[in-house]
Design an enzyme around this catalytic site. Structure first.
Site, PDB file in Angstrom:
ATOM      1  N   TYR A 153     -10.495   4.849   4.054  1.00 50.15           N
ATOM      2  CA  TYR A 153      -9.556   3.723   4.102  1.00 50.15           C
ATOM      3  C   TYR A 153     -10.201   2.508   4.781  1.00 50.15           C
ATOM      4  CZ  TYR A 153      -5.362   0.973   5.155  1.00 50.15           C
ATOM      5  OH  TYR A 153      -4.429  -0.042   5.238  1.00 50.15           O
ATOM      6  N   LYS A 157     -11.190  -1.391   3.181  1.00 55.23           N
ATOM      7  CA  LYS A 157     -10.708  -2.705   3.628  1.00 55.23           C
ATOM      8  C   LYS A 157     -11.880  -3.604   4.033  1.00 55.23           C
ATOM      9  CE  LYS A 157      -6.273  -1.953   2.986  1.00 55.23           C
ATOM     10  NZ  LYS A 157      -5.506  -2.649   1.940  1.00 55.23           N
TER      11      LYS A 157
HETATM   12  P1  NAP Z   1       3.587   1.278   1.382  1.00 55.67           P
HETATM   13  O1  NAP Z   1       4.956   1.116   1.922  1.00 55.67           O
HETATM   14  O2  NAP Z   1       3.042   2.634   1.126  1.00 55.67           O
HETATM   15  O3  NAP Z   1       3.487   0.394   0.063  1.00 55.67           O
HETATM   16  C1  NAP Z   1       2.349   0.415  -0.749  1.00 55.67           C
HETATM   17  C2  NAP Z   1       2.694  -0.242  -2.063  1.00 55.67           C
HETATM   18  O4  NAP Z   1       1.523  -0.187  -2.908  1.00 55.67           O
HETATM   19  C3  NAP Z   1       3.816   0.487  -2.815  1.00 55.67           C
HETATM   20  O5  NAP Z   1       4.617  -0.457  -3.453  1.00 55.67           O
HETATM   21  C4  NAP Z   1       3.046   1.312  -3.836  1.00 55.67           C
HETATM   22  O6  NAP Z   1       3.790   1.627  -4.992  1.00 55.67           O
HETATM   23  C5  NAP Z   1       1.947   0.327  -4.154  1.00 55.67           C
HETATM   24  N1  NAP Z   1       0.864   0.926  -4.906  1.00 55.67           N
HETATM   25  C6  NAP Z   1       0.057   1.955  -4.552  1.00 55.67           C
HETATM   26  N2  NAP Z   1      -0.800   2.223  -5.555  1.00 55.67           N
HETATM   27  C7  NAP Z   1      -0.531   1.334  -6.546  1.00 55.67           C
HETATM   28  C8  NAP Z   1      -1.062   1.100  -7.825  1.00 55.67           C
HETATM   29  N3  NAP Z   1      -2.060   1.837  -8.328  1.00 55.67           N
HETATM   30  N4  NAP Z   1      -0.565   0.090  -8.562  1.00 55.67           N
HETATM   31  C9  NAP Z   1       0.437  -0.675  -8.090  1.00 55.67           C
HETATM   32  N5  NAP Z   1       1.012  -0.484  -6.894  1.00 55.67           N
HETATM   33  C10 NAP Z   1       0.524   0.503  -6.136  1.00 55.67           C
HETATM   34  O7  NAP Z   1       2.497   0.618   2.344  1.00 55.67           O
HETATM   35  P2  NAP Z   1       2.458  -0.784   3.146  1.00 55.67           P
HETATM   36  O8  NAP Z   1       2.246  -0.438   4.556  1.00 55.67           O
HETATM   37  O9  NAP Z   1       3.582  -1.668   2.765  1.00 55.67           O
HETATM   38  O10 NAP Z   1       1.082  -1.350   2.605  1.00 55.67           O
HETATM   39  C11 NAP Z   1       0.951  -2.588   1.953  1.00 55.67           C
HETATM   40  C12 NAP Z   1      -0.476  -3.090   2.158  1.00 55.67           C
HETATM   41  O11 NAP Z   1      -0.681  -3.388   3.542  1.00 55.67           O
HETATM   42  C13 NAP Z   1      -1.553  -2.060   1.790  1.00 55.67           C
HETATM   43  O12 NAP Z   1      -2.637  -2.725   1.157  1.00 55.67           O
HETATM   44  C14 NAP Z   1      -1.987  -1.512   3.134  1.00 55.67           C
HETATM   45  O13 NAP Z   1      -3.302  -1.009   3.114  1.00 55.67           O
HETATM   46  C15 NAP Z   1      -1.869  -2.758   3.995  1.00 55.67           C
HETATM   47  N6  NAP Z   1      -1.748  -2.494   5.430  1.00 55.67           N
HETATM   48  C16 NAP Z   1      -0.692  -1.799   5.934  1.00 55.67           C
HETATM   49  C17 NAP Z   1      -0.613  -1.577   7.309  1.00 55.67           C
HETATM   50  C18 NAP Z   1       0.525  -0.823   7.920  1.00 55.67           C
HETATM   51  O14 NAP Z   1       0.479  -0.606   9.149  1.00 55.67           O
HETATM   52  N7  NAP Z   1       1.550  -0.443   7.193  1.00 55.67           N
HETATM   53  C19 NAP Z   1      -1.615  -2.051   8.160  1.00 55.67           C
HETATM   54  C20 NAP Z   1      -2.685  -2.742   7.617  1.00 55.67           C
HETATM   55  C21 NAP Z   1      -2.735  -2.975   6.246  1.00 55.67           C
HETATM   56  P3  NAP Z   1       4.547   3.046  -5.171  1.00 55.67           P
HETATM   57  O15 NAP Z   1       5.870   2.919  -4.489  1.00 55.67           O
HETATM   58  O16 NAP Z   1       4.632   3.196  -6.651  1.00 55.67           O
HETATM   59  O17 NAP Z   1       3.668   4.107  -4.525  1.00 55.67           O
END
Ligand code: NAP
Length: 230
Positions: A153, A157
Protein backbone atom coordinates in the site's frame (compact mmCIF):
# COMPACT_ATOMS: atom_id res chain seq x y z
CA UNK A 1 -14.69 11.33 -9.29
CA UNK A 2 -13.67 7.72 -8.82
CA UNK A 3 -14.73 5.59 -5.85
CA UNK A 4 -17.41 8.11 -4.94
CA UNK A 5 -20.03 5.72 -3.56
CA UNK A 6 -18.69 5.78 0.02
CA UNK A 7 -15.99 6.96 2.37
CA UNK A 8 -13.87 9.98 1.56
CA UNK A 9 -14.93 9.96 -2.12
CA UNK A 10 -18.59 10.28 -1.20
CA UNK A 11 -17.76 13.22 1.07
CA UNK A 12 -15.70 14.93 -1.64
CA UNK A 13 -18.66 14.60 -4.01
CA UNK A 14 -21.06 15.89 -1.36
CA UNK A 15 -18.89 18.92 -0.57
CA UNK A 16 -18.34 19.75 -4.25
CA UNK A 17 -22.08 19.43 -4.91
CA UNK A 18 -22.73 21.79 -1.98
CA UNK A 19 -20.67 24.35 -3.87
CA UNK A 20 -22.95 24.00 -6.88
CA UNK A 21 -20.52 21.83 -8.82
CA UNK A 22 -21.95 18.86 -10.71
CA UNK A 23 -20.22 15.93 -9.01
CA UNK A 24 -20.49 12.87 -11.21
CA UNK A 25 -20.43 9.79 -9.01
CA UNK A 26 -18.04 7.31 -10.58
CA UNK A 27 -18.36 3.87 -9.02
CA UNK A 28 -17.70 0.35 -10.20
CA UNK A 29 -20.83 -1.17 -8.72
CA UNK A 30 -23.97 0.16 -10.34
CA UNK A 31 -26.27 -0.42 -7.39
CA UNK A 32 -23.95 1.19 -4.82
CA UNK A 33 -23.07 3.99 -7.23
CA UNK A 34 -26.64 4.83 -8.14
CA UNK A 35 -27.69 4.75 -4.47
CA UNK A 36 -24.95 7.26 -3.58
CA UNK A 37 -25.76 9.45 -6.58
CA UNK A 38 -29.43 9.48 -5.60
CA UNK A 39 -28.58 10.49 -2.04
CA UNK A 40 -26.64 13.45 -3.40
CA UNK A 41 -28.94 14.27 -6.30
CA UNK A 42 -25.95 13.93 -8.64
CA UNK A 43 -25.38 11.91 -11.83
CA UNK A 44 -23.86 8.44 -11.80
CA UNK A 45 -21.42 6.89 -14.22
CA UNK A 46 -20.09 3.36 -14.06
CA UNK A 47 -16.34 3.42 -13.63
CA UNK A 48 -14.08 0.56 -12.62
CA UNK A 49 -10.60 2.06 -12.60
CA UNK A 50 -8.98 -1.32 -13.30
CA UNK A 51 -10.97 -1.72 -16.51
CA UNK A 52 -9.78 0.47 -19.42
CA UNK A 53 -13.00 -0.19 -21.37
CA UNK A 54 -15.03 1.13 -18.44
CA UNK A 55 -12.84 4.28 -18.25
CA UNK A 56 -13.24 4.86 -21.99
CA UNK A 57 -17.01 4.35 -21.77
CA UNK A 58 -17.21 6.81 -18.87
CA UNK A 59 -15.17 9.36 -20.84
CA UNK A 60 -17.46 8.93 -23.87
CA UNK A 61 -20.54 9.44 -21.70
CA UNK A 62 -19.03 12.55 -20.08
CA UNK A 63 -18.14 13.94 -23.49
CA UNK A 64 -21.68 13.44 -24.76
CA UNK A 65 -23.26 14.88 -21.59
CA UNK A 66 -20.89 17.76 -20.81
CA UNK A 67 -18.23 18.07 -23.54
CA UNK A 68 -15.48 18.75 -20.97
CA UNK A 69 -14.30 17.77 -17.50
CA UNK A 70 -13.31 20.51 -15.04
CA UNK A 71 -12.25 18.28 -12.14
CA UNK A 72 -10.95 14.73 -11.95
CA UNK A 73 -10.56 13.28 -8.46
CA UNK A 74 -8.71 9.97 -8.57
CA UNK A 75 -9.97 8.81 -5.21
CA UNK A 76 -10.57 5.06 -5.64
CA UNK A 77 -8.06 3.08 -3.64
CA UNK A 78 -7.67 -0.23 -1.91
CA UNK A 79 -5.50 -1.97 0.58
CA UNK A 80 -5.04 -5.70 0.99
CA UNK A 81 -5.29 -6.90 4.57
CA UNK A 82 -2.28 -8.93 5.62
CA UNK A 83 -1.39 -10.29 9.03
CA UNK A 84 2.19 -9.43 8.24
CA UNK A 85 2.68 -6.60 5.71
CA UNK A 86 6.51 -6.64 5.69
CA UNK A 87 8.02 -6.70 2.18
CA UNK A 88 9.93 -9.94 2.80
CA UNK A 89 6.68 -11.84 3.23
CA UNK A 90 4.57 -9.89 0.73
CA UNK A 91 4.32 -11.64 -2.63
CA UNK A 92 4.50 -9.76 -5.90
CA UNK A 93 0.86 -10.73 -6.47
CA UNK A 94 -0.18 -8.57 -3.50
CA UNK A 95 1.80 -5.62 -4.86
CA UNK A 96 0.22 -6.19 -8.28
CA UNK A 97 -3.28 -6.29 -6.79
CA UNK A 98 -2.84 -3.01 -4.91
CA UNK A 99 -1.02 -1.27 -7.77
CA UNK A 100 -3.75 -2.32 -10.21
CA UNK A 101 -6.17 0.08 -8.48
CA UNK A 102 -3.97 2.64 -6.70
CA UNK A 103 -1.42 3.18 -9.46
CA UNK A 104 -2.42 1.73 -12.84
CA UNK A 105 -6.06 2.68 -12.27
CA UNK A 106 -5.10 6.33 -11.89
CA UNK A 107 -3.12 6.29 -15.13
CA UNK A 108 -5.94 4.51 -16.97
CA UNK A 109 -8.60 6.98 -15.82
CA UNK A 110 -6.45 10.09 -16.18
CA UNK A 111 -5.44 9.21 -19.73
CA UNK A 112 -9.01 8.37 -20.69
CA UNK A 113 -10.17 11.74 -19.33
CA UNK A 114 -7.26 13.83 -20.66
CA UNK A 115 -8.98 15.02 -23.86
CA UNK A 116 -11.96 16.19 -21.77
CA UNK A 117 -9.70 17.82 -19.17
CA UNK A 118 -7.95 19.71 -21.96
CA UNK A 119 -11.36 20.91 -23.21
CA UNK A 120 -12.09 22.57 -19.84
CA UNK A 121 -10.81 26.13 -19.29
CA UNK A 122 -8.57 25.20 -16.32
CA UNK A 123 -8.99 21.63 -15.17
CA UNK A 124 -7.83 20.30 -11.81
CA UNK A 125 -6.66 16.74 -11.17
CA UNK A 126 -6.52 15.54 -7.58
CA UNK A 127 -4.87 12.24 -6.73
CA UNK A 128 -5.77 10.77 -3.34
CA UNK A 129 -2.44 9.85 -1.90
CA UNK A 130 -1.61 9.17 1.75
CA UNK A 131 0.95 10.21 4.33
CA UNK A 132 1.98 6.54 4.17
CA UNK A 133 3.31 7.26 0.66
CA UNK A 134 5.86 9.76 1.99
CA UNK A 135 9.39 8.35 1.67
CA UNK A 136 10.71 11.08 3.98
CA UNK A 137 8.28 10.21 6.80
CA UNK A 138 8.61 6.45 6.24
CA UNK A 139 12.35 6.44 6.83
CA UNK A 140 12.27 8.81 9.83
CA UNK A 141 12.40 6.74 13.05
CA UNK A 142 10.84 9.67 14.92
CA UNK A 143 7.87 9.84 12.57
CA UNK A 144 4.55 8.34 13.73
CA UNK A 145 4.54 6.43 10.42
CA UNK A 146 7.79 4.55 11.05
CA UNK A 147 5.99 1.47 12.51
CA UNK A 148 3.49 1.25 9.63
CA UNK A 149 5.56 -0.66 7.10
CA UNK A 150 2.77 -1.74 4.74
CA UNK A 151 5.03 -2.37 1.76
CA UNK A 152 2.41 -2.80 -0.97
CA UNK A 153 0.00 0.00 0.00
CA UNK A 154 2.65 2.52 1.04
CA UNK A 155 4.74 2.07 -2.09
CA UNK A 156 1.62 2.33 -4.27
CA UNK A 157 1.04 5.80 -2.85
CA UNK A 158 4.73 6.74 -3.34
CA UNK A 159 4.34 5.70 -6.97
CA UNK A 160 1.17 7.76 -7.17
CA UNK A 161 3.11 10.77 -5.85
CA UNK A 162 5.68 10.48 -8.65
CA UNK A 163 2.90 10.00 -11.19
CA UNK A 164 1.33 13.22 -9.87
CA UNK A 165 4.61 15.03 -10.43
CA UNK A 166 4.99 13.51 -13.90
CA UNK A 167 1.53 14.72 -15.02
CA UNK A 168 2.10 18.14 -13.42
CA UNK A 169 5.32 18.50 -15.42
CA UNK A 170 3.71 17.40 -18.67
CA UNK A 171 0.91 19.92 -18.11
CA UNK A 172 3.16 22.67 -16.67
CA UNK A 173 2.52 25.10 -19.54
CA UNK A 174 -1.23 24.53 -19.54
CA UNK A 175 -3.86 25.83 -17.08
CA UNK A 176 -4.30 22.26 -15.74
CA UNK A 177 -3.04 21.66 -12.19
CA UNK A 178 -2.27 18.22 -10.80
CA UNK A 179 -1.76 17.63 -7.08
CA UNK A 180 -1.61 14.82 -4.53
CA UNK A 181 -3.80 15.02 -1.41
CA UNK A 182 -3.22 13.48 2.00
CA UNK A 183 -6.58 13.12 3.77
CA UNK A 184 -5.05 11.95 7.06
CA UNK A 185 -6.18 8.88 8.96
CA UNK A 186 -9.97 8.79 8.50
CA UNK A 187 -12.50 6.27 9.74
CA UNK A 188 -13.67 4.41 6.62
CA UNK A 189 -14.14 0.85 5.41
CA UNK A 190 -10.51 0.93 4.15
CA UNK A 191 -9.21 0.71 7.71
CA UNK A 192 -12.24 -0.91 9.40
CA UNK A 193 -13.12 2.54 10.78
CA UNK A 194 -10.04 2.82 12.97
CA UNK A 195 -9.14 6.31 11.72
CA UNK A 196 -9.40 9.24 14.13
CA UNK A 197 -10.59 11.73 11.50
CA UNK A 198 -13.95 11.73 9.77
CA UNK A 199 -14.32 11.08 6.04
CA UNK A 200 -15.58 14.65 5.73
CA UNK A 201 -12.39 15.98 7.30
CA UNK A 202 -10.37 13.83 4.90
CA UNK A 203 -12.33 15.17 1.95
CA UNK A 204 -11.53 18.82 2.70
CA UNK A 205 -8.03 18.89 1.21
CA UNK A 206 -9.25 17.22 -2.00
CA UNK A 207 -12.02 19.80 -2.32
CA UNK A 208 -9.47 22.58 -1.85
CA UNK A 209 -7.19 21.16 -4.53
CA UNK A 210 -10.15 20.53 -6.86
CA UNK A 211 -11.12 24.19 -6.66
CA UNK A 212 -7.69 25.88 -6.70
CA UNK A 213 -7.52 29.21 -8.43
CA UNK A 214 -4.98 30.10 -11.11
CA UNK A 215 -2.16 30.95 -8.68
CA UNK A 216 -2.49 27.65 -6.79
CA UNK A 217 0.25 25.01 -6.84
CA UNK A 218 0.75 22.12 -9.25
CA UNK A 219 2.87 19.06 -8.60
CA UNK A 220 2.42 19.45 -4.83
CA UNK A 221 1.67 16.98 -2.02
CA UNK A 222 -0.66 18.69 0.41
CA UNK A 223 -2.69 18.17 3.55
CA UNK A 224 -4.91 20.54 5.55
CA UNK A 225 -2.04 22.40 7.21
CA UNK A 226 0.42 22.59 4.32
CA UNK A 227 2.82 20.38 2.39
CA UNK A 228 3.70 16.78 3.18
CA UNK A 229 7.40 15.95 2.76
CA UNK A 230 7.91 13.71 -0.28
P1 NAP B 1 -13.19 3.28 1.22
O1 NAP B 1 -14.26 3.78 2.10
O2 NAP B 1 -12.80 1.85 1.24
O3 NAP B 1 -13.55 3.73 -0.27
C1 NAP B 1 -12.78 3.32 -1.36
C2 NAP B 1 -13.56 3.61 -2.62
O4 NAP B 1 -12.77 3.16 -3.75
C3 NAP B 1 -14.89 2.85 -2.68
O5 NAP B 1 -15.85 3.67 -3.28
C4 NAP B 1 -14.56 1.67 -3.58
O6 NAP B 1 -15.68 1.14 -4.26
C5 NAP B 1 -13.63 2.37 -4.55
N1 NAP B 1 -12.90 1.44 -5.39
C6 NAP B 1 -12.04 0.46 -5.02
N2 NAP B 1 -11.61 -0.20 -6.11
C7 NAP B 1 -12.20 0.39 -7.18
C8 NAP B 1 -12.16 0.17 -8.57
N3 NAP B 1 -11.43 -0.80 -9.11
N4 NAP B 1 -12.87 0.98 -9.37
C9 NAP B 1 -13.62 1.98 -8.86
N5 NAP B 1 -13.73 2.22 -7.55
C10 NAP B 1 -13.02 1.44 -6.73
O7 NAP B 1 -11.81 4.04 1.50
P2 NAP B 1 -11.45 5.60 1.75
O8 NAP B 1 -10.75 5.65 3.04
O9 NAP B 1 -12.62 6.48 1.51
O10 NAP B 1 -10.35 5.80 0.63
C11 NAP B 1 -10.44 6.76 -0.39
C12 NAP B 1 -9.02 7.11 -0.84
O11 NAP B 1 -8.33 7.76 0.22
C13 NAP B 1 -8.17 5.88 -1.20
O12 NAP B 1 -7.38 6.18 -2.34
C14 NAP B 1 -7.30 5.69 0.02
O13 NAP B 1 -6.09 5.03 -0.28
C15 NAP B 1 -7.07 7.14 0.42
N6 NAP B 1 -6.67 7.32 1.82
C16 NAP B 1 -7.49 6.95 2.84
C17 NAP B 1 -7.07 7.14 4.16
C18 NAP B 1 -7.93 6.76 5.32
O14 NAP B 1 -7.45 6.90 6.47
N7 NAP B 1 -9.16 6.32 5.14
C19 NAP B 1 -5.82 7.71 4.43
C20 NAP B 1 -5.00 8.06 3.37
C21 NAP B 1 -5.45 7.88 2.06
P3 NAP B 1 -16.48 -0.16 -3.71
O15 NAP B 1 -17.46 0.34 -2.71
O16 NAP B 1 -17.09 -0.71 -4.95
O17 NAP B 1 -15.45 -1.09 -3.10
Amino acid sequence: MTGANKGIGFEIARLLAERGITAVIGARDEERGRAAAERLGQPYVRLDVTDPASAQAAAKWLEEEYGALDILVNNAGITVWQDDPRPSVTGAETFRQVYETNVFGVVTVTNAMMPLLREAPAARIVNMSSELGSLALAIDPDSPFWPHNYAAYNSSKSALNMITVAYAKELWDTPIKVNAANPGYCATDLNAHTGFRTAEQGAAIAVRLATLDADGPSGAYLQDDGTVPW
